[in-house]
Design an enzyme around this catalytic site. Structure first.
Site: not given
Ligand code: GLA
Length: 732
Positions: A478, A530, A536, A550, A616
């Site tokens: 990621k 974030g 894009d 997020d 769940e």
């Molecule tokens: C960003 C990402 C989140 C997470 C945090 C970690 O905000 O979008 O998914 O990985 O950073 O700091």
């Protein structure tokens, strides 16, 4: 042949399945735009041009006494600043002598099958069968500046791509002050709506639609990346265009840095659209012999509304932007520990989440922020890409082996472009970040931005990431970016070249991503900033999926994913089920609803599986099985927006139809419960009129015509935010 050139009339015509684009080398060698729209064959459209003597519209020197030829109102194929066209320009440069004059006239052209790469930039690609290209070279006879206008036609996808290359063939230095990638004039037409996708952190790509007006309307980013705030994808469409009807023009910028997309209506009600790298903070020096390549804009045309436009973008991005193994291979259902643990985890904790998740069909654990350096909060550690063995006792390989032993893959989080002051990297190389030497730089999330334009910075990152990948069996990265750029100054460039840093940053990022993705083809990359702050087409060239937001609240996600779907495929949208109350909004929604919304994307979970009840967990198991069953339908089928979440208050619906047409998945989320409610009969799309469809697991059978015209009848629902997922199968 998608591209035609007529020698006598000097007319270039490009055809896609449903559109035609035409331009002509007109009087004095100027390249004039004639038409872009619904397909017209066997017709020269020069009759549309109107020459007038208009007040205050100057005439080029060669026109002399002809006062009817003016760049101020004639449709330009690529407009330049300073020579009498006062509208938004494509190109602005300063010559060696300080003047701004540039006069571009036709020099030559080339038509060829296939498509060449854009040096150092992501761009669409295709085989010689799929795409045909045209390069028109314009030149300034005085300064010897040359401009290549690059076009590629993906006939089947109603797509024409554009980009621009500027070459300094003169003997002195020139300075580029603006090089836009696409400039498009609509003669005699200004009855468009402008659709743009604005937002903020945790609420990206909200849809806004407004009629255009005289003067300019722009969406843009000067944040150093494409941003949460505006997206480099826009649509111009008929004012009555809807999902199924109307003319629409889409423009997707294949670039992840500053951008500007301007639409302007001029004095005689004509429309110009210009898109490219933002000229603010941009200034690029070209020495003799040097060239500048502007990123690509992918234009898609639809005369059948927004739905068809989006579906073409989905295929275009999946087939001609995304690359590598995961373009087609099924991507694993993942569980990410971020919202489950934040920074507070150990190897044992992660392993136990993986163990529980593996029993439910989840296929990969992603270890998020906090595994490296000294990183127990977001004030330190960025840049120190060494495993923190206090948290991961026994090291990374031990954890990964354990996770693998549960039949789970392992993924890892990086934020390579950033550094905290409290890090060994910053202590050793304080000069590696973007910062003017004479003042303290701005912090954001208490971090600085590394100068990605510098080779040594990229080499460090390349070596650290490669070392971590070698340390254990890592199958996913990621790639995050958690602040925007300020104090954009590189100590590696002289004072007069600081205007290149924004762009060189992006080129550096692409260079590093190119190396890492090609050398690690088995690793799936997911983009992130974030959430969806760098969503894009440029990033999708390196990572076929991007964390969409997020914000994991399914009700907010309805709008975020709806907006994103206009320009980007479902398979690109990272989308996870998280815990309740939701961490961003506090909203409480049923697990089923969270599953239905999240599985309209690259599906996963973002919670502490150890905290889920047995009931769940059973439900999660069913969700994962459902997603896997309909994976191809969701990710590679045709996607239909059945409602507009901005106007439909009570419920939101969308639909997938598999490529072979045999499976249909209809999703409803009730956003507002109501007693004594009106009836909901929702009209489906994309079915075969005369075929019959059975609701899976029932005896209910309907014809395609009934479902599309009379609608599917949704039984009365009760409760807050309920969701219904209906699977239909082709019956006969
Ligand atoms: C960003 C990402 C989140 C997470 C945090 C970690 O905000 O979008 O998914 O990985 O950073 O700091």
């Amino acid at each position: 042949m998608a591209i035609l050139y007529h020698e006598q009339t000097k007319i270039f015509t490009m055809h896609t399945k449903n559109s035609t684009y035409q331009m002509q080398v007109g009087a004095y060698g100027y390249l004039l735009h004639l038409y872009y729209g619904s397909k017209i064959e066997g017709q020269e459209l020069t009759y549309l041009l109107q020459y007038n003597d208009r007040g205050f519209s100057s005439n080029p020197a060669e026109a002399y006494k002809d006062r009817t030829f003016s760049l101020d109102f004639l449709p330009q194929e690529y407009s330049v600043f300073g020579m009498g066209d006062y509208r938004e320009s494509g190109l602005q440069l300063q010559n060696t002598d300080g003047s701004f004059d540039v006069q571009l006239t036709y020099k030559s052209h080339e038509i060829y099958q296939g498509k060449r790469r854009l040096e150092g930039l992501p761009a669409s690609y295709g085989t010689e069968k799929e795409v045909e290209s045209l390069v028109i070279t314009l030149q300034d006879e005085v300064t010897k500046v040359e401009v290549d206008l690059l076009y590629s036609v993906f006939e089947e996808l109603d797509t024409i791509t554009r980009s621009v290359q500027v070459r300094n063939k003169g003997i002195g230095t020139i300075t580029l002050e603006k090089v836009m990638s696409c400039c498009l004039d609509f003669m005699n037409r200004c009855d468009f709506d402008y659709m743009t996708f604005y937002g903020k952190h945790t609420l990206e790509r909200q849809v806004e639609r407004t009629p255009i007006r005289h003067g300019k309307m722009s969406v843009e980013s000067v944040r150093g990346c494409s941003s949460h705030q505006q997206n480099p994808f826009v649509i111009l469409c008929d004012q009555d265009a809807n999902e199924m009807h109307g003319e629409c023009y889409g423009f997707s910028f294949v670039y992840s840095g500053n951008f500007k997309a301007t639409v302007e209506v001029d004095q005689i009600h004509q429309t110009r659209f210009v898109m490219g790298i933002h000229d603010t903070g941009f200034c690029f020096t070209l020495e003799p012999g040097e060239a500048f390549v502007a990123p690509e804009v992918m234009m898609v045309y639809s005369e059948q509304g927004l739905g068809a436009l989006s579906r073409n973008y989905h295929t275009l991005i999946q087939e001609h932007i995304c690359r590598g193994k995961f373009k087609k291979a099924r991507r694993p259902v993942l569980i990410n520990n971020w919202e489950g643990t934040y920074f507070d985890f150990t190897a044992e904790k992660l392993a136990s989440i993986a163990k529980d998740a593996s029993k439910l069909g989840i296929e990969m654990l992603v270890m998020d922020d906090g595994w490296f350096g000294v990183r127990n909060d977001d004030y330190s550690g960025l840049g120190d890409w060494f495993v923190n063995t206090n948290k991961l006792q026994g090291g990374l390989s031990k954890l990964v082996e354990e996770v693998n032993s549960y039949g789970m893959k392992f993924g890892i989080w990086f934020e390579p472009e950033m550094v905290n002051e409290d890090s060994d990297l910053y202590r050793t190389h304080p000069d590696w970040c973007l910062k003017t030497p004479t003042r303290e730089g701005n912090r954001s999330r208490f971090q600085y931005v590394l100068d990605m334009s510098r080779e040594e910075v990229r080499t460090y990152l390349y070596e650290r990431i490669t070392a971590i990948l070698k340390e254990a069996n890592i199958e996913y990265i990621k790639w995050d970016m958690n602040r925007h750029l300020t104090n954009v100054y590189s100590i590696s460039l002289p004072a007069n070249r600081q205007g290149e840093v924004y762009h060189r940053y992006v080129l550096g990022l692409y260079d590093l991503l190119e190396r890492l993705t090609t050398e690690n083809p088995h690793v799936l990359f997911e983009g992130c900033s974030g959430g969806g702050g760098r969503f894009d087409a440029g990033m999708l060239y390196y990572s076929p999926q991007i964390w969409t937001s997020d914000n994991t609240d399914p009700i907010d996600r309805l709008r975020i994913q709806y907006g994103t779907s206009f320009g980007y495929p479902i398979s690109s949208m990272g989308s996870h089920v998280s815990a309740i109350p939701n961490h961003q909004t506090g909203r409480v929604t049923p697990l089923h609803t969270r599953g239905v919304v999240a599985m309209s994307g690259t599906f996963g979970y973002e919670l502490d599986m150890n905290k889920m009840t047995e009931e769940e967990k059973e439900e999660i198991k069913e969700q994962v099985a459902m997603y896997k069953k309909y994976y191809n339908t969701i990710n590679y089928g045709a996607y239909y927006r059945l409602t507009n979440p901005y106007s439909s208050e009570r419920f939101v619906a969308w639909e997938f139809v598999s490529e072979d047409g045999k499976n249909v998945l209809v999703n409803f989320v009730l956003t507002k419960p109501e007693h004594n409610p009106p009836i909901i009969n929702i009209k489906l799309q994309g079915l075969e009129r005369n075929k019959r469809y059975r609701v899976a697991g029932t005896e209910e059978v309907y014809t395609g015509a009934a479902l599309m015209n009379a609608g599917y009848h949704l039984k009365e629902q009760f409760g807050d935010y309920t969701a219904v997922q209906i699977a239909l199968e082709l019956y006969e």
